[in-house]
Scaffold this motif. Sequence first.
Motif, PDB file in Angstrom:
ATOM      1  N   UNK A  62       0.866  -0.922  -0.037  1.00  0.00           N
ATOM      2  CA  UNK A  62       0.042   0.061  -0.124  1.00  0.00           C
ATOM      3  C   UNK A  62       0.950   1.118  -0.028  1.00  0.00           C
ATOM      4  N   UNK A  63       1.918   1.221   0.722  1.00  0.00           N
ATOM      5  CA  UNK A  63       2.733   2.462   0.992  1.00  0.00           C
ATOM      6  C   UNK A  63       4.120   1.861   1.475  1.00  0.00           C
ATOM      7  N   UNK A  64       5.198   2.769   1.200  1.00  0.00           N
ATOM      8  CA  UNK A  64       6.480   2.126   1.786  1.00  0.00           C
ATOM      9  C   UNK A  64       7.126   3.656   2.023  1.00  0.00           C
ATOM     10  N   UNK A  65       8.245   3.542   2.966  1.00  0.00           N
ATOM     11  CA  UNK A  65       9.336   4.483   3.327  1.00  0.00           C
ATOM     12  C   UNK A  65      10.458   3.856   3.549  1.00  0.00           C
ATOM     13  N   UNK A  81       3.522  -0.944   4.455  1.00  0.00           N
ATOM     14  CA  UNK A  81       2.182  -1.208   4.771  1.00  0.00           C
ATOM     15  C   UNK A  81       1.511  -2.120   3.786  1.00  0.00           C
ATOM     16  N   UNK A  82       1.300  -3.215   4.139  1.00  0.00           N
ATOM     17  CA  UNK A  82       0.746  -4.400   3.049  1.00  0.00           C
ATOM     18  C   UNK A  82      -0.679  -4.689   3.436  1.00  0.00           C
ATOM     19  N   UNK A  83      -1.525  -4.630   2.427  1.00  0.00           N
ATOM     20  CA  UNK A  83      -2.890  -5.191   2.528  1.00  0.00           C
ATOM     21  C   UNK A  83      -2.786  -6.645   2.173  1.00  0.00           C
ATOM     22  N   UNK A  84      -3.300  -7.447   3.048  1.00  0.00           N
ATOM     23  CA  UNK A  84      -3.447  -8.900   2.605  1.00  0.00           C
ATOM     24  C   UNK A  84      -4.651  -9.026   1.981  1.00  0.00           C
ATOM     25  N   UNK A  85      -4.536 -10.108   1.287  1.00  0.00           N
ATOM     26  CA  UNK A  85      -5.841 -10.554   0.399  1.00  0.00           C
ATOM     27  C   UNK A  85      -7.232 -10.701   1.361  1.00  0.00           C
ATOM     28  N   UNK A  86      -7.032 -10.951   2.679  1.00  0.00           N
ATOM     29  CA  UNK A  86      -8.173 -11.042   3.550  1.00  0.00           C
ATOM     30  C   UNK A  86      -8.811  -9.924   4.054  1.00  0.00           C
ATOM     31  N   UNK A  87      -8.036  -8.702   3.613  1.00  0.00           N
ATOM     32  CA  UNK A  87      -8.497  -7.252   3.894  1.00  0.00           C
ATOM     33  C   UNK A  87      -8.081  -6.533   5.012  1.00  0.00           C
ATOM     34  N   UNK A  88      -6.991  -7.244   5.618  1.00  0.00           N
ATOM     35  CA  UNK A  88      -6.334  -6.537   6.598  1.00  0.00           C
ATOM     36  C   UNK A  88      -5.034  -5.834   6.391  1.00  0.00           C
ATOM     37  N   UNK A  89      -4.587  -4.917   7.083  1.00  0.00           N
ATOM     38  CA  UNK A  89      -3.442  -3.934   6.532  1.00  0.00           C
ATOM     39  C   UNK A  89      -2.322  -4.188   7.704  1.00  0.00           C
ATOM     40  N   UNK A  90      -1.206  -4.517   7.365  1.00  0.00           N
ATOM     41  CA  UNK A  90      -0.073  -4.764   8.223  1.00  0.00           C
ATOM     42  C   UNK A  90       1.192  -3.982   8.174  1.00  0.00           C
ATOM     43  N   UNK A 104       4.296   1.113  -4.295  1.00  0.00           N
ATOM     44  CA  UNK A 104       2.891   0.879  -4.245  1.00  0.00           C
ATOM     45  C   UNK A 104       2.312  -0.218  -5.374  1.00  0.00           C
ATOM     46  N   UNK A 105       1.469  -1.210  -4.948  1.00  0.00           N
ATOM     47  CA  UNK A 105       0.913  -2.140  -5.887  1.00  0.00           C
ATOM     48  C   UNK A 105       1.955  -3.468  -6.002  1.00  0.00           C
TER      49      UNK A 105
END
Length: 131
Positions: A62-65, A81-90, A104-105
């Motif tokens: 989703x985003x990085x620094x 920040x990673x969006x998992x397939x299950x819909x949560x962000x880690x 991103x992507x």
Amino acid sequence: MAGIGQGPGPDAVFAAKLAEGVFEIQKCGGCGTHVFHPRVICPACGSADLGWFAPTGRGTVYARTVVRRKPERGGDYNVVLVDLEEGVRMMSRIDGIAHDQIVAGLKVTASIGEGAEGDPAVVFRPEGEAN
């Protein structure tokens, strides 16, 4: 799952699972919502019926620094920040790729690696790379 106030808290359960080499997140038995960061009640419906299950581990950046540090202090590292397939962000990091290639992507896959303090942590690699 132990009731609220019984047994180890959800953060301790998550950490213990990682120490055993298992990456799991929670899913609400009441409404089916996937939950991360570990909690005692579902943020969507308020149910305490949260169970543990293994996600696919596939996600999208989703985003990085990049945190810049002198080499003697450990050198630069990335935070994503990673969006998992299950819909949560880690929040995590990506290994096996140059910092400037993390965009991103980018499709990534989770594995259990070593955190900053040497403890087990969920880390990601670009999709298709060996863990």
